[in-house]
Enzyme design. Structure first.
Site, PDB file in Angstrom:
ATOM      1  N   PRO A 257      -4.508  44.831  -0.102  1.00  0.00           N
ATOM      2  CA  PRO A 257      -4.583  45.895   1.255  1.00  0.00           C
ATOM      3  C   PRO A 257      -3.122  46.286   1.351  1.00  0.00           C
ATOM      4  CG  PRO A 257      -5.026  43.588   1.913  1.00  0.00           C
ATOM      5  CD  PRO A 257      -5.016  43.619   0.541  1.00  0.00           C
TER       6      PRO A 257
ATOM      7  N   ALA B  46      -0.734  49.221   3.752  1.00  0.00           N
ATOM      8  CA  ALA B  46      -0.903  50.367   4.500  1.00  0.00           C
ATOM      9  C   ALA B  46      -0.194  51.391   4.201  1.00  0.00           C
ATOM     10  CB  ALA B  46      -0.129  49.574   5.917  1.00  0.00           C
TER      11      ALA B  46
ATOM     12  N   GLN C  45     -10.165  45.818   5.768  1.00  0.00           N
ATOM     13  CA  GLN C  45      -9.508  44.829   6.394  1.00  0.00           C
ATOM     14  C   GLN C  45      -9.188  45.128   8.059  1.00  0.00           C
ATOM     15  OE1 GLN C  45      -4.847  44.354   6.037  1.00  0.00           O
ATOM     16  NE2 GLN C  45      -5.500  42.436   4.975  1.00  0.00           N
TER      17      GLN C  45
ATOM     18  N   CYS D 150       0.481  40.560   7.040  1.00  0.00           N
ATOM     19  CA  CYS D 150       1.342  41.577   6.871  1.00  0.00           C
ATOM     20  C   CYS D 150       2.565  41.100   7.597  1.00  0.00           C
ATOM     21  CB  CYS D 150       0.782  42.741   8.132  1.00  0.00           C
ATOM     22  SG  CYS D 150       1.923  44.092   7.978  1.00  0.00           S
TER      23      CYS D 150
ATOM     24  N   GLY E 184      -0.335  44.120  -5.553  1.00  0.00           N
ATOM     25  CA  GLY E 184      -0.078  44.979  -4.472  1.00  0.00           C
ATOM     26  C   GLY E 184       0.812  46.154  -5.140  1.00  0.00           C
ATOM     27  N   ARG E 185       2.200  45.946  -5.003  1.00  0.00           N
ATOM     28  CA  ARG E 185       3.055  47.024  -5.254  1.00  0.00           C
ATOM     29  C   ARG E 185       2.937  47.407  -6.599  1.00  0.00           C
ATOM     30  NH1 ARG E 185       8.366  43.515  -3.458  1.00  0.00           N
ATOM     31  NH2 ARG E 185       6.853  41.953  -3.984  1.00  0.00           N
TER      32      ARG E 185
END
Length: 332
Positions: free
Chosen positions: A16, A18, A70, A100, A224-225
């Site tokens: 996840p 944002a 989430q 986060c 993720g990234r």
């Protein structure tokens, strides 16, 4: 691996993020090989559920199973209510955000700030697990800072509360995204609990994914990234884990097709004006490892309409494809 009734196959998961893992991006990553894609965090505050942004984040129509949503917040009762609300709106898995590191999230005692209060963590997990009939997962970091690495304690609390799977980003909150991920901490957590564990942090290639799974004993890797501008990484990793072989990178023509399809999905989901704005960051990510990135990004960011954005994108990748063809011909 399984989370409740759901098989997560291949064991490669979109983290996840944002502002990134919206519905168009989740669907794209699933099509390209992700076994699971977790939504960007949704607020537990019911006063914000009717905003346009929240309604878009809670739109799961047509999304492949399992749908993982989430939620983020600090109040056990409010998070339990948010879990029920999202299940009523299509969520098949609920993920709780305790990972986060962003200041605006931690400053309201949410995300990884919660790792400082183990009793509150226990109350939140129990409240959410007891509120819904779907599996509940949790995402954490290894601790608040390097002097307070309590990820192992939190993992045991999670298992005792009935959490179905745990994702661990191998950094503390204070580390943000700097330094190297602590795979040894993830390994210690995996060895101490019986529920599935996702290893997250710095997984950016098929070889790295294999190494992380072997080093940690985790059941899956979470990306993720590295997926930003490279959504085909899921298929590359899945292929390598299954066969040991390495796929050739997609050609400029293949990337063009993926990107133009992504743009179409963004326009359809958000509407043209908002879709064009959101597409700009994706265009930059797609081009970041390619020649003339700065020039392309500058041109693409000037586009004010979907048609112009698509035209500029098509022309850029047409030129890359032509250069690749010339290089191949010269080498033949």
């Amino acid at each position: 691996m399984r989370i409740g009734p759901y098989a997560i196959d291949p064991p490669v998961v979109l983290a996840p993020m944002a502002g990134v893992t919206d519905k168009p991006f989740r669907q794209l990553c699933k099509r390209l090989g992700a076994g699971l894609a977790v939504s960007e965090m949704t607020t537990a505050d019911p006063r914000l559920w009717t905003t346009r942004k929240s309604r878009q984040r809670m739109d799961h129509v047509g999304e492949p199973d399992p749908v993982s949503v989430q939620i983020a917040g600090y109040d056990p009762a409010m998070l339990a209510q948010a879990a029920r609300y999202n299940v009523d709106h299509g969520a098949q898995l609920i993920d709780i955000n305790m990972g986060c590191p962003a200041k605006k999230v931690c400053n309201v005692w949410s995300g990884s700030a919660l790792l400082q209060d183990e009793p509150l963590v226990a109350r939140i997990l129990a409240a959410v697990v007891n509120a819904v009939d779907v599996p509940v997962t949790l995402k954490i970091r290894t601790g608040w800072n390097r002097d307070n690495r309590n990820g192992l304690v939190i993992a045991k609390i999670a298992e005792d509360a009935g959490i179905a799977a745990l994702a661990v980003h191998g950094r503390t909150r204070a580390d943000l995204y700097q330094g190297e991920a602590e795979y040894e901490t993830i390994a210690a957590i995996k060895a101490a609990i019986r529920i599935p564990v996702f290893a997250n942090g710095d997984v950016d290639s098929p070889a790295k994914a294999k190494h992380v799974l072997e080093a940690t004993g985790a059941d899956a890797v979470m990306i993720g990234r590295a997926a930003q501008g490279r959504p085909w990484i899921f298929g590359e990793i899945a292929h390598h884990l299954a066969t040991g072989a390495t796929l050739a990178p997609p050609s400029p023509r293949e990337v063009q097709g993926i990107l133009l399809g992504h743009l179409d999905d963004l326009y359809a989901f958000y509407g043209e004006a908002q879709g064009v704005r959101i597409a700009r960051k994706h265009l930059g990510w797609y081009a970041k490892d390619r020649p003339e990135n700065a020039a392309f990004r500058a041109v693409a960011n000037r586009a004010e309409s979907a048609g112009e954005q698509q035209r500029l994108t098509r022309e850029y990748f047409d030129a890359l494809a032509a250069d690749a063809a010339h290089e191949f011909a010269a080498a033949a």
